[in-house]
Design a protein around this motif. Structure first.
Motif, PDB file in Angstrom:
ATOM      1  N   ALA A 122       0.827  -1.215   0.000  1.00  0.00           N
ATOM      2  CA  ALA A 122       0.000   0.000   0.000  1.00  0.00           C
ATOM      3  C   ALA A 122       0.859   1.261   0.000  1.00  0.00           C
ATOM      4  CB  ALA A 122      -0.926   0.003   1.210  1.00  0.00           C
ATOM      5  N   VAL A 123       1.962   1.237   0.748  1.00  0.00           N
ATOM      6  CA  VAL A 123       2.816   2.423   0.856  1.00  0.00           C
ATOM      7  C   VAL A 123       4.238   2.004   1.227  1.00  0.00           C
ATOM      8  CG1 VAL A 123       2.292   2.890   3.305  1.00  0.00           C
ATOM      9  CG2 VAL A 123       2.957   4.790   1.803  1.00  0.00           C
ATOM     10  N   VAL A 124       5.189   2.788   0.735  1.00  0.00           N
ATOM     11  CA  VAL A 124       6.596   2.638   1.099  1.00  0.00           C
ATOM     12  C   VAL A 124       6.987   3.897   1.857  1.00  0.00           C
ATOM     13  CG1 VAL A 124       8.965   2.394   0.243  1.00  0.00           C
ATOM     14  CG2 VAL A 124       7.080   1.255  -0.954  1.00  0.00           C
ATOM     15  N   LEU A 125       7.318   3.741   3.132  1.00  0.00           N
ATOM     16  CA  LEU A 125       7.737   4.861   3.972  1.00  0.00           C
ATOM     17  C   LEU A 125       9.259   4.861   4.018  1.00  0.00           C
ATOM     18  CD1 LEU A 125       5.174   4.344   6.848  1.00  0.00           C
ATOM     19  CD2 LEU A 125       5.021   5.956   4.942  1.00  0.00           C
ATOM     20  N   ALA A 126       9.882   5.908   3.479  1.00  0.00           N
ATOM     21  CA  ALA A 126      11.330   5.977   3.353  1.00  0.00           C
ATOM     22  C   ALA A 126      11.904   6.967   4.361  1.00  0.00           C
ATOM     23  CB  ALA A 126      11.698   6.388   1.930  1.00  0.00           C
ATOM     24  N   LEU A 127      12.635   6.439   5.351  1.00  0.00           N
ATOM     25  CA  LEU A 127      13.275   7.282   6.356  1.00  0.00           C
ATOM     26  C   LEU A 127      14.554   7.877   5.771  1.00  0.00           C
ATOM     27  CD1 LEU A 127      12.849   4.963   9.461  1.00  0.00           C
ATOM     28  CD2 LEU A 127      11.762   7.192   9.121  1.00  0.00           C
ATOM     29  N   GLN A 128      14.719   9.186   5.921  1.00  0.00           N
ATOM     30  CA  GLN A 128      15.896   9.871   5.404  1.00  0.00           C
ATOM     31  C   GLN A 128      16.735  10.390   6.566  1.00  0.00           C
ATOM     32  OE1 GLN A 128      13.740  12.626   2.680  1.00  0.00           O
ATOM     33  NE2 GLN A 128      14.930  11.584   1.093  1.00  0.00           N
ATOM     34  N   VAL A 129      18.022   9.942   6.602  1.00  0.00           N
ATOM     35  CA  VAL A 129      18.947  10.298   7.678  1.00  0.00           C
ATOM     36  C   VAL A 129      20.311  10.580   7.043  1.00  0.00           C
ATOM     37  CG1 VAL A 129      20.018   9.527   9.841  1.00  0.00           C
ATOM     38  CG2 VAL A 129      17.695   8.780   9.275  1.00  0.00           C
ATOM     39  N   SER A 130      21.024  11.609   7.529  1.00  0.00           N
ATOM     40  CA  SER A 130      22.338  11.950   6.974  1.00  0.00           C
ATOM     41  C   SER A 130      23.352  10.842   7.263  1.00  0.00           C
ATOM     42  CB  SER A 130      22.838  13.273   7.555  1.00  0.00           C
ATOM     43  OG  SER A 130      23.152  13.107   8.932  1.00  0.00           O
TER      44      SER A 130
END
Length: 193
Positions: free
Chosen positions: A109-117
């Motif tokens: 249903a959804v792809v949740l992409a965590l963004q971290v340096s």
């Protein structure tokens, strides 16, 4: 059935956020990392093979991961939905997962992409390595190799799911509760759609 992928590099907070999302939404957690660590702890042939790749900062081969996921899906036929944590990591895995879910009459249903340096990821992983017992979290060069491998192979996975308008980017740095609220908002929007 509501299936989602929690996506992000090693150290991005997938494990922390997965636990909270599973509790809130009643999903079945499928973490390839947890499955692999269980195999390694059990000194199984699969675990020992996986460890040799992980110790070098490399991803475990697709066929091993896909076999574990297929088995986990088969063992949970009555699940209300799944949270895929750390999988898929390659386009081939994404395509195999999509095919498998289609055969079971469902989809992502959804792809949740965590963004971290990168600097934050290295710091988090070195700190985790002090207590986790994970050999791949103790050396900065191995961590950097893992992050480079992740970026090289997984950027295409986001592109795969972008074609279907399923990717939502979430800032993965800062307050854990605020990150969780952002993830929950994205899930709630998709569930209402």
């Amino acid at each position: 059935m509501f299936n989602l992928i929690l996506f992000g590099p090693p150290g991005s907070g997938k494990g922390t956020q997965s636990e909270r999302l599973i509790s809130k939404y009643g999903l079945k957690h499928l973490s390839t990392g947890d499955l692999l660590r269980s195999e390694i702890a059990g000194l199984t042939p699969l675990g020992l093979a996986a460890k040799s790749f992980m110790d070098k900062g490399q991803l475990v081969p697709d066929e091993v991961v896909i076999e574990m996921i297929s088995s986990a899906l088969d063992n949970n036929p009555q699940a209300n939905g799944f949270l895929f944590d750390g999988f898929p990591r390659t386009t081939a895995q994404a395509e195999a997962l999509d095919k498998l879910l289609t055969q079971k009459g469902t989809s992502i249903a959804v792809v949740l992409a965590l963004q971290v340096s990168e600097s934050e990821l290295v710091k988090r992983l070195l700190n985790r390595g002090l207590t986790s017992g994970r050999s791949d979290d103790t050396k900065e060069d191995v961590i950097l190799a893992r992050l480079a491998e992740y970026e090289k192979k997984t950027a295409a996975v986001a592109d795969h799911y972008k074609k279907y308008d399923k990717v939502v980017y979430i800032k993965g740095e800062g307050n854990i509760d605020e990150i969780f609220d952002s993830l929950s908002d994205a899930i709630d929007q998709r569930r209402r759609a």
